[in-house]
Design a protein around this motif. Structure first.
Motif, mmCIF file in Angstrom:
data_model
loop_
_atom_site.group_PDB
_atom_site.id
_atom_site.type_symbol
_atom_site.label_atom_id
_atom_site.label_comp_id
_atom_site.label_asym_id
_atom_site.label_seq_id
_atom_site.Cartn_x
_atom_site.Cartn_y
_atom_site.Cartn_z
ATOM 1 N N SER A 15 0.828 -1.219 0.000
ATOM 2 C CA SER A 15 0.000 0.000 0.000
ATOM 3 C C SER A 15 0.860 1.266 0.000
ATOM 4 O O SER A 15 0.430 2.315 -0.470
ATOM 5 C CB SER A 15 -0.958 0.008 1.195
ATOM 6 N N ARG A 47 -3.176 3.217 -0.851
ATOM 7 C CA ARG A 47 -3.964 2.469 0.141
ATOM 8 C C ARG A 47 -5.249 1.874 -0.449
ATOM 9 O O ARG A 47 -5.593 0.731 -0.191
ATOM 10 C CB ARG A 47 -4.365 3.385 1.311
ATOM 11 N N ALA A 54 -3.109 -1.523 5.900
ATOM 12 C CA ALA A 54 -3.422 -0.514 4.874
ATOM 13 C C ALA A 54 -4.499 0.452 5.369
ATOM 14 O O ALA A 54 -4.434 1.664 5.111
ATOM 15 C CB ALA A 54 -3.874 -1.200 3.582
#
Length: 464
Positions: free
Chosen positions: A75, A80, A122
Protein backbone atom coordinates in the motif's frame (compact mmCIF):
# COMPACT_ATOMS: atom_id res chain seq x y z
CA UNK A 1 -9.21 24.54 4.49
CA UNK A 2 -9.09 23.66 8.16
CA UNK A 3 -6.81 25.17 10.76
CA UNK A 4 -3.84 22.77 11.15
CA UNK A 5 -3.73 23.48 14.90
CA UNK A 6 -7.48 23.22 15.54
CA UNK A 7 -8.41 21.19 18.62
CA UNK A 8 -11.52 19.83 16.87
CA UNK A 9 -11.49 17.12 14.23
CA UNK A 10 -12.48 18.53 10.84
CA UNK A 11 -15.43 17.16 8.86
CA UNK A 12 -13.13 15.18 6.55
CA UNK A 13 -11.23 13.70 9.54
CA UNK A 14 -14.50 12.67 11.17
CA UNK A 15 -15.66 11.05 7.92
CA UNK A 16 -12.32 9.26 7.56
CA UNK A 17 -12.38 7.93 11.13
CA UNK A 18 -16.04 6.86 11.07
CA UNK A 19 -15.87 5.40 7.54
CA UNK A 20 -12.73 3.35 8.18
CA UNK A 21 -14.08 2.27 11.58
CA UNK A 22 -17.15 0.88 9.75
CA UNK A 23 -14.91 -0.96 7.27
CA UNK A 24 -13.01 -2.53 10.17
CA UNK A 25 -16.21 -3.36 12.02
CA UNK A 26 -17.87 -5.08 9.01
CA UNK A 27 -14.76 -7.11 8.31
CA UNK A 28 -14.34 -8.14 11.95
CA UNK A 29 -18.03 -9.05 12.12
CA UNK A 30 -17.42 -11.41 9.21
CA UNK A 31 -14.43 -12.95 10.97
CA UNK A 32 -16.04 -13.32 14.40
CA UNK A 33 -19.67 -14.24 13.68
CA UNK A 34 -18.73 -17.84 12.93
CA UNK A 35 -16.95 -18.35 16.29
CA UNK A 36 -19.98 -19.13 18.46
CA UNK A 37 -21.66 -21.34 15.84
CA UNK A 38 -19.00 -23.30 13.93
CA UNK A 39 -18.41 -25.90 16.66
CA UNK A 40 -22.14 -26.76 16.83
CA UNK A 41 -23.51 -26.20 13.29
CA UNK A 42 -20.25 -27.18 11.57
CA UNK A 43 -20.45 -30.79 12.76
CA UNK A 44 -23.27 -31.30 10.20
CA UNK A 45 -20.83 -30.68 7.32
CA UNK A 46 -19.43 -33.64 5.39
CA UNK A 47 -16.08 -34.83 6.78
CA UNK A 48 -16.30 -32.67 9.91
CA UNK A 49 -14.16 -33.71 12.89
CA UNK A 50 -13.31 -31.63 15.99
CA UNK A 51 -9.76 -31.06 14.66
CA UNK A 52 -11.08 -29.78 11.32
CA UNK A 53 -13.68 -27.61 13.05
CA UNK A 54 -10.85 -26.08 15.09
CA UNK A 55 -8.86 -25.53 11.90
CA UNK A 56 -11.88 -23.81 10.29
CA UNK A 57 -12.23 -21.53 13.34
CA UNK A 58 -8.56 -20.47 13.32
CA UNK A 59 -7.65 -20.84 9.62
CA UNK A 60 -8.13 -17.15 8.79
CA UNK A 61 -5.32 -16.33 11.24
CA UNK A 62 -2.68 -18.17 9.18
CA UNK A 63 -3.07 -16.12 5.98
CA UNK A 64 -3.83 -12.94 7.93
CA UNK A 65 -0.59 -13.31 9.91
CA UNK A 66 1.62 -13.79 6.86
CA UNK A 67 -0.01 -11.26 4.54
CA UNK A 68 -0.95 -8.23 6.65
CA UNK A 69 2.60 -6.73 6.72
CA UNK A 70 3.22 -7.36 2.96
CA UNK A 71 -0.17 -5.76 2.16
CA UNK A 72 0.85 -2.72 4.23
CA UNK A 73 4.17 -2.44 2.36
CA UNK A 74 2.41 -2.78 -1.02
CA UNK A 75 0.00 0.00 0.00
CA UNK A 76 3.02 2.32 0.45
CA UNK A 77 3.95 1.64 -3.18
CA UNK A 78 0.66 1.58 -5.07
CA UNK A 79 -1.66 3.45 -2.71
CA UNK A 80 -3.96 2.47 0.14
CA UNK A 81 -7.30 2.27 -1.68
CA UNK A 82 -6.35 -0.34 -4.34
CA UNK A 83 -4.99 -2.62 -1.59
CA UNK A 84 -8.14 -2.15 0.54
CA UNK A 85 -10.44 -2.81 -2.43
CA UNK A 86 -8.55 -5.97 -3.44
CA UNK A 87 -8.39 -7.17 0.18
CA UNK A 88 -12.15 -6.74 0.68
CA UNK A 89 -12.88 -8.51 -2.64
CA UNK A 90 -10.66 -11.43 -1.55
CA UNK A 91 -12.51 -11.51 1.79
CA UNK A 92 -15.89 -11.51 0.00
CA UNK A 93 -14.71 -14.31 -2.33
CA UNK A 94 -13.67 -16.39 0.70
CA UNK A 95 -17.09 -15.82 2.27
CA UNK A 96 -18.89 -16.95 -0.91
CA UNK A 97 -16.63 -20.02 -1.16
CA UNK A 98 -17.48 -20.98 2.46
CA UNK A 99 -21.20 -20.27 1.88
CA UNK A 100 -21.32 -22.72 -1.05
CA UNK A 101 -19.28 -25.43 0.69
CA UNK A 102 -20.94 -28.73 1.49
CA UNK A 103 -17.91 -30.13 3.33
CA UNK A 104 -15.71 -28.89 6.15
CA UNK A 105 -12.79 -28.58 3.72
CA UNK A 106 -14.72 -26.03 1.66
CA UNK A 107 -15.34 -23.94 4.80
CA UNK A 108 -11.64 -24.18 5.72
CA UNK A 109 -10.67 -23.01 2.20
CA UNK A 110 -13.13 -20.11 2.51
CA UNK A 111 -11.73 -19.10 5.91
CA UNK A 112 -8.15 -19.23 4.56
CA UNK A 113 -9.20 -16.98 1.66
CA UNK A 114 -11.03 -14.61 4.05
CA UNK A 115 -7.80 -14.16 6.01
CA UNK A 116 -5.87 -13.46 2.79
CA UNK A 117 -7.77 -10.16 2.50
CA UNK A 118 -5.36 -8.74 5.10
CA UNK A 119 -6.10 -5.02 4.97
CA UNK A 120 -5.59 -3.97 8.62
CA UNK A 121 -2.22 -2.29 8.06
CA UNK A 122 -3.42 -0.51 4.87
CA UNK A 123 -6.56 0.81 6.63
CA UNK A 124 -4.54 2.16 9.58
CA UNK A 125 -2.05 3.77 7.18
CA UNK A 126 -4.91 5.43 5.24
CA UNK A 127 -6.29 6.76 8.52
CA UNK A 128 -2.88 8.29 9.25
CA UNK A 129 -2.84 9.89 5.78
CA UNK A 130 -6.23 11.50 6.43
CA UNK A 131 -5.83 12.80 10.01
CA UNK A 132 -3.63 15.42 11.63
CA UNK A 133 -1.11 14.41 14.28
CA UNK A 134 -3.06 15.80 17.25
CA UNK A 135 -6.20 13.85 16.28
CA UNK A 136 -4.62 10.57 15.20
CA UNK A 137 -4.84 8.89 18.60
CA UNK A 138 -8.51 9.90 18.83
CA UNK A 139 -9.20 8.51 15.34
CA UNK A 140 -7.42 5.25 16.13
CA UNK A 141 -9.42 4.96 19.36
CA UNK A 142 -12.62 5.15 17.26
CA UNK A 143 -11.37 2.19 15.21
CA UNK A 144 -10.40 0.33 18.40
CA UNK A 145 -13.91 0.82 19.79
CA UNK A 146 -15.46 -0.35 16.51
CA UNK A 147 -13.44 -3.58 16.68
CA UNK A 148 -14.55 -4.19 20.28
CA UNK A 149 -18.17 -3.42 19.42
CA UNK A 150 -18.10 -5.65 16.34
CA UNK A 151 -16.82 -8.54 18.46
CA UNK A 152 -19.71 -8.05 20.90
CA UNK A 153 -22.29 -7.80 18.09
CA UNK A 154 -20.80 -10.87 16.36
CA UNK A 155 -21.20 -13.04 19.45
CA UNK A 156 -24.95 -12.33 19.44
CA UNK A 157 -25.62 -11.88 15.69
CA UNK A 158 -23.76 -15.06 14.69
CA UNK A 159 -26.11 -17.48 16.53
CA UNK A 160 -29.22 -15.46 15.58
CA UNK A 161 -28.37 -15.29 11.84
CA UNK A 162 -27.33 -18.95 11.71
CA UNK A 163 -30.55 -19.98 13.44
CA UNK A 164 -32.59 -18.33 10.63
CA UNK A 165 -30.38 -18.73 7.52
CA UNK A 166 -27.95 -21.53 8.39
CA UNK A 167 -24.16 -21.42 8.03
CA UNK A 168 -24.31 -20.63 4.31
CA UNK A 169 -26.57 -17.62 4.97
CA UNK A 170 -24.14 -16.41 7.65
CA UNK A 171 -21.20 -16.54 5.23
CA UNK A 172 -23.22 -14.77 2.51
CA UNK A 173 -24.00 -12.00 5.01
CA UNK A 174 -20.26 -11.55 5.65
CA UNK A 175 -19.65 -11.30 1.88
CA UNK A 176 -22.30 -8.58 1.70
CA UNK A 177 -20.61 -6.66 4.52
CA UNK A 178 -17.25 -6.79 2.69
CA UNK A 179 -18.89 -5.31 -0.44
CA UNK A 180 -20.52 -2.65 1.72
CA UNK A 181 -17.04 -1.86 3.05
CA UNK A 182 -15.85 -1.21 -0.53
CA UNK A 183 -18.76 1.21 -1.07
CA UNK A 184 -17.90 3.06 2.18
CA UNK A 185 -14.24 3.50 1.16
CA UNK A 186 -15.28 4.65 -2.33
CA UNK A 187 -18.00 7.13 -1.33
CA UNK A 188 -17.65 8.09 2.34
CA UNK A 189 -13.91 8.12 3.08
CA UNK A 190 -12.24 11.31 1.76
CA UNK A 191 -9.43 11.16 -0.78
CA UNK A 192 -5.86 11.55 0.47
CA UNK A 193 -3.13 13.41 -1.39
CA UNK A 194 -1.09 10.20 -1.44
CA UNK A 195 0.65 7.84 0.98
CA UNK A 196 2.32 9.77 3.80
CA UNK A 197 4.94 7.97 5.83
CA UNK A 198 4.23 7.71 9.55
CA UNK A 199 6.33 5.41 11.69
CA UNK A 200 3.55 5.38 14.27
CA UNK A 201 1.19 3.57 11.88
CA UNK A 202 3.38 1.60 9.47
CA UNK A 203 6.32 -0.79 9.50
CA UNK A 204 9.81 0.72 9.38
CA UNK A 205 12.36 -1.93 8.38
CA UNK A 206 15.13 -0.20 10.33
CA UNK A 207 13.06 -0.49 13.53
CA UNK A 208 12.26 -4.20 13.08
CA UNK A 209 15.45 -5.58 14.65
CA UNK A 210 15.10 -3.47 17.80
CA UNK A 211 11.42 -4.44 18.07
CA UNK A 212 12.20 -8.17 17.85
CA UNK A 213 14.92 -7.82 20.52
CA UNK A 214 12.87 -5.72 22.98
CA UNK A 215 12.10 -7.97 26.00
CA UNK A 216 8.90 -6.23 27.14
CA UNK A 217 7.51 -5.95 23.59
CA UNK A 218 8.15 -9.69 23.16
CA UNK A 219 6.28 -10.37 26.42
CA UNK A 220 3.31 -8.41 25.08
CA UNK A 221 3.52 -10.24 21.72
CA UNK A 222 3.43 -13.54 23.62
CA UNK A 223 0.46 -12.17 25.58
CA UNK A 224 -1.71 -11.40 22.54
CA UNK A 225 -0.65 -14.71 20.96
CA UNK A 226 -1.85 -16.64 24.03
CA UNK A 227 -4.98 -14.49 24.48
CA UNK A 228 -6.27 -15.23 20.97
CA UNK A 229 -5.17 -18.87 21.13
CA UNK A 230 -7.28 -19.24 24.29
CA UNK A 231 -10.23 -17.41 22.67
CA UNK A 232 -10.28 -19.71 19.64
CA UNK A 233 -9.73 -22.90 21.66
CA UNK A 234 -12.46 -21.85 24.09
CA UNK A 235 -14.88 -21.40 21.18
CA UNK A 236 -14.26 -25.00 20.18
CA UNK A 237 -15.25 -26.07 23.71
CA UNK A 238 -17.75 -23.53 25.13
CA UNK A 239 -20.56 -23.94 22.54
CA UNK A 240 -20.24 -27.73 22.84
CA UNK A 241 -20.28 -27.53 26.66
CA UNK A 242 -23.48 -25.45 26.52
CA UNK A 243 -25.12 -28.16 24.41
CA UNK A 244 -23.64 -31.33 25.94
CA UNK A 245 -23.27 -30.35 29.62
CA UNK A 246 -25.95 -27.69 30.13
CA UNK A 247 -28.51 -28.98 27.62
CA UNK A 248 -28.96 -25.53 26.04
CA UNK A 249 -30.07 -25.82 22.37
CA UNK A 250 -27.59 -24.16 19.98
CA UNK A 251 -30.35 -21.79 18.78
CA UNK A 252 -30.44 -20.20 22.26
CA UNK A 253 -26.72 -19.60 22.80
CA UNK A 254 -27.01 -15.94 21.79
CA UNK A 255 -28.42 -14.85 25.17
CA UNK A 256 -25.45 -16.36 27.02
CA UNK A 257 -23.00 -14.32 24.95
CA UNK A 258 -25.16 -11.19 25.12
CA UNK A 259 -25.31 -11.42 28.94
CA UNK A 260 -21.58 -12.10 29.21
CA UNK A 261 -20.56 -9.25 26.90
CA UNK A 262 -22.89 -6.63 28.44
CA UNK A 263 -21.80 -7.41 31.99
CA UNK A 264 -18.11 -7.73 31.07
CA UNK A 265 -18.07 -4.40 29.22
CA UNK A 266 -19.16 -2.46 32.31
CA UNK A 267 -17.16 -4.65 34.71
CA UNK A 268 -13.82 -3.99 32.98
CA UNK A 269 -14.08 -0.16 32.87
CA UNK A 270 -13.10 0.47 36.55
CA UNK A 271 -9.96 -1.66 36.09
CA UNK A 272 -8.88 0.26 32.97
CA UNK A 273 -9.40 3.59 34.78
CA UNK A 274 -7.51 2.30 37.86
CA UNK A 275 -4.60 1.02 35.74
CA UNK A 276 -4.17 4.29 33.84
CA UNK A 277 -4.95 6.82 36.60
CA UNK A 278 -2.98 5.05 39.34
CA UNK A 279 -0.28 3.92 36.90
CA UNK A 280 -0.76 0.27 37.84
CA UNK A 281 -1.12 -1.31 34.39
CA UNK A 282 1.22 -4.19 35.22
CA UNK A 283 -0.88 -5.10 38.27
CA UNK A 284 -4.08 -4.95 36.18
CA UNK A 285 -2.49 -7.12 33.45
CA UNK A 286 -1.28 -9.76 35.92
CA UNK A 287 -4.66 -9.77 37.68
CA UNK A 288 -6.57 -10.28 34.42
CA UNK A 289 -4.27 -13.12 33.26
CA UNK A 290 -4.70 -14.79 36.66
CA UNK A 291 -8.50 -14.49 36.38
CA UNK A 292 -8.35 -16.00 32.88
CA UNK A 293 -6.33 -18.93 34.26
CA UNK A 294 -8.82 -19.44 37.10
CA UNK A 295 -11.74 -19.28 34.61
CA UNK A 296 -10.32 -22.13 32.55
CA UNK A 297 -9.78 -24.22 35.70
CA UNK A 298 -13.35 -23.34 36.77
CA UNK A 299 -14.72 -24.54 33.41
CA UNK A 300 -12.69 -27.75 33.75
CA UNK A 301 -13.82 -28.49 37.30
CA UNK A 302 -17.32 -26.99 37.56
CA UNK A 303 -18.57 -26.41 33.97
CA UNK A 304 -21.31 -29.01 34.18
CA UNK A 305 -24.41 -26.84 34.50
CA UNK A 306 -25.90 -23.87 32.69
CA UNK A 307 -25.53 -21.61 35.75
CA UNK A 308 -21.79 -22.29 36.19
CA UNK A 309 -21.09 -22.03 32.44
CA UNK A 310 -22.85 -18.65 32.20
CA UNK A 311 -21.05 -17.37 35.32
CA UNK A 312 -17.69 -18.57 33.99
CA UNK A 313 -18.37 -17.02 30.56
CA UNK A 314 -19.17 -13.61 32.13
CA UNK A 315 -15.92 -13.62 34.14
CA UNK A 316 -13.95 -14.97 31.15
CA UNK A 317 -15.12 -12.15 28.88
CA UNK A 318 -14.46 -9.51 31.56
CA UNK A 319 -10.81 -10.62 31.76
CA UNK A 320 -10.57 -11.12 27.98
CA UNK A 321 -11.98 -7.68 27.09
CA UNK A 322 -9.81 -6.00 29.73
CA UNK A 323 -6.68 -7.60 28.23
CA UNK A 324 -7.80 -6.95 24.65
CA UNK A 325 -8.17 -3.23 25.50
CA UNK A 326 -4.99 -2.97 27.61
CA UNK A 327 -2.41 -4.73 25.46
CA UNK A 328 -2.39 -2.25 22.49
CA UNK A 329 -2.10 0.61 25.01
CA UNK A 330 0.90 -1.12 26.59
CA UNK A 331 2.51 -1.60 23.14
CA UNK A 332 2.17 2.18 22.58
CA UNK A 333 3.78 2.92 25.94
CA UNK A 334 6.65 0.43 25.68
CA UNK A 335 7.64 0.83 22.00
CA UNK A 336 10.57 3.19 21.30
CA UNK A 337 9.96 6.61 19.71
CA UNK A 338 9.16 6.12 16.03
CA UNK A 339 8.73 2.37 16.54
CA UNK A 340 5.03 2.06 17.35
CA UNK A 341 3.94 1.09 13.81
CA UNK A 342 6.57 -1.65 13.62
CA UNK A 343 5.73 -2.89 17.13
CA UNK A 344 2.00 -3.01 16.26
CA UNK A 345 2.76 -4.93 13.04
CA UNK A 346 4.63 -7.65 14.96
CA UNK A 347 1.92 -7.61 17.65
CA UNK A 348 -0.89 -8.10 15.08
CA UNK A 349 1.03 -10.93 13.40
CA UNK A 350 1.38 -12.61 16.82
CA UNK A 351 -2.36 -12.17 17.41
CA UNK A 352 -3.34 -13.88 14.14
CA UNK A 353 -0.84 -16.71 14.64
CA UNK A 354 -2.32 -17.24 18.11
CA UNK A 355 -5.82 -17.44 16.62
CA UNK A 356 -4.66 -20.04 14.09
CA UNK A 357 -2.86 -22.17 16.69
CA UNK A 358 -5.72 -21.87 19.21
CA UNK A 359 -8.37 -23.15 16.81
CA UNK A 360 -6.23 -26.12 15.72
CA UNK A 361 -5.08 -26.90 19.29
CA UNK A 362 -8.62 -26.64 20.69
CA UNK A 363 -9.98 -29.05 18.06
CA UNK A 364 -7.10 -31.52 18.54
CA UNK A 365 -7.41 -31.50 22.35
CA UNK A 366 -11.18 -31.99 22.16
CA UNK A 367 -10.89 -34.86 19.70
CA UNK A 368 -8.28 -36.65 21.83
CA UNK A 369 -9.34 -35.77 25.37
CA UNK A 370 -12.77 -34.14 25.46
CA UNK A 371 -13.96 -30.78 26.77
CA UNK A 372 -12.06 -30.91 30.06
CA UNK A 373 -8.71 -31.31 28.31
CA UNK A 374 -9.39 -28.23 26.14
CA UNK A 375 -9.96 -26.14 29.28
CA UNK A 376 -6.84 -27.60 30.92
CA UNK A 377 -4.80 -26.82 27.79
CA UNK A 378 -6.04 -23.20 27.89
CA UNK A 379 -5.14 -23.01 31.60
CA UNK A 380 -1.61 -24.23 30.77
CA UNK A 381 -1.26 -21.48 28.13
CA UNK A 382 -2.41 -18.89 30.71
CA UNK A 383 0.17 -20.20 33.21
CA UNK A 384 2.91 -19.84 30.57
CA UNK A 385 1.85 -16.25 29.86
CA UNK A 386 1.70 -15.42 33.57
CA UNK A 387 5.25 -16.75 34.10
CA UNK A 388 6.57 -14.32 31.45
CA UNK A 389 4.30 -11.40 32.36
CA UNK A 390 5.44 -11.38 36.02
CA UNK A 391 8.97 -10.45 34.89
CA UNK A 392 7.95 -7.44 32.76
CA UNK A 393 8.84 -3.91 33.89
CA UNK A 394 6.16 -1.41 34.90
CA UNK A 395 5.46 0.36 31.59
CA UNK A 396 6.38 4.03 31.18
CA UNK A 397 3.24 6.21 31.29
CA UNK A 398 4.03 8.20 28.17
CA UNK A 399 2.31 9.56 25.07
CA UNK A 400 3.74 9.23 21.54
CA UNK A 401 3.94 12.35 19.39
CA UNK A 402 5.09 13.05 15.85
CA UNK A 403 5.89 16.69 15.13
CA UNK A 404 6.99 18.19 11.81
CA UNK A 405 10.42 19.84 11.68
CA UNK A 406 11.76 22.69 9.57
CA UNK A 407 14.72 21.90 7.31
CA UNK A 408 17.01 23.78 9.75
CA UNK A 409 15.73 21.84 12.77
CA UNK A 410 16.24 18.52 10.92
CA UNK A 411 19.93 19.40 10.56
CA UNK A 412 20.26 20.43 14.23
CA UNK A 413 22.52 17.67 15.56
CA UNK A 414 21.91 18.59 19.21
CA UNK A 415 18.09 18.72 19.11
CA UNK A 416 17.47 15.20 20.41
CA UNK A 417 20.07 15.59 23.15
CA UNK A 418 18.53 18.88 24.36
CA UNK A 419 15.00 17.39 24.32
CA UNK A 420 16.08 14.34 26.32
CA UNK A 421 17.42 16.71 28.98
CA UNK A 422 13.89 18.14 29.43
CA UNK A 423 11.90 16.62 32.30
CA UNK A 424 9.07 14.50 30.90
CA UNK A 425 10.74 13.57 27.58
CA UNK A 426 11.77 9.91 27.74
CA UNK A 427 12.74 9.21 24.12
CA UNK A 428 13.12 11.09 20.83
CA UNK A 429 14.29 10.33 17.30
CA UNK A 430 14.57 12.58 14.24
CA UNK A 431 13.58 10.97 10.92
CA UNK A 432 15.14 13.19 8.27
CA UNK A 433 13.29 11.66 5.28
CA UNK A 434 9.95 12.53 6.91
CA UNK A 435 11.18 15.94 8.22
CA UNK A 436 9.68 14.94 11.56
CA UNK A 437 10.61 14.09 15.12
CA UNK A 438 9.04 11.25 17.12
CA UNK A 439 8.85 11.86 20.86
CA UNK A 440 7.68 9.94 23.93
CA UNK A 441 6.70 12.18 26.81
CA UNK A 442 5.03 12.03 30.20
CA UNK A 443 2.14 14.51 29.91
CA UNK A 444 1.99 14.92 33.71
CA UNK A 445 5.44 16.55 33.54
CA UNK A 446 5.34 18.30 30.18
CA UNK A 447 2.48 19.41 27.96
CA UNK A 448 2.44 19.41 24.19
CA UNK A 449 2.40 23.22 23.87
CA UNK A 450 5.62 23.63 25.88
CA UNK A 451 7.26 20.92 23.83
CA UNK A 452 6.28 22.58 20.53
CA UNK A 453 7.77 25.87 21.77
CA UNK A 454 11.04 24.10 22.53
CA UNK A 455 11.18 22.59 19.04
CA UNK A 456 10.19 25.88 17.35
CA UNK A 457 13.14 27.51 19.15
CA UNK A 458 15.53 24.90 17.74
CA UNK A 459 16.23 26.68 14.41
CA UNK A 460 17.19 29.85 16.23
CA UNK A 461 19.64 27.93 18.41
CA UNK A 462 21.02 26.03 15.42
CA UNK A 463 21.68 29.29 13.53
CA UNK A 464 23.14 31.13 16.55
Amino acid sequence: MHDPHSERMSGSETRAASGLALVFAFRMLGMFMVLPVLATYGMDLAGATPVLIGLAIGAYGLTQAFLQIPFGVISDRIGRRPVIYVGLLIFAAGSVLAANADSIWGVIAGRVLQGAGAISAAVMALLSDLTREQHRTKAMAVIGMSIGLSFAVAMVAGPLLTRVFGLSGLFLATAGMALLGIAIVAWLVPRSVGPLHHRESELAREALGATLRHPDLLRLDLGIFVLHAILMASFVALPLALVQKAGLPKEQHWWVYLTALLVSFFAMIPFIIYGEKKRQMKRVLLGAVTVLLLCELFFWQFGGSLRTLVLGTVVFFTAFNLLEASLPSLISKVSPAGGKGTAMGVYSTSQFLGAALGGILGGWLFQHGGLGVVFLGCAALCALWLAFAVTMSEPPYVTSLRLPLSSVAVRDAGLVERLLAVAGVTDAVVVAEEAAIYIKLDTEQLDRTSLERLIEAAPARAEA
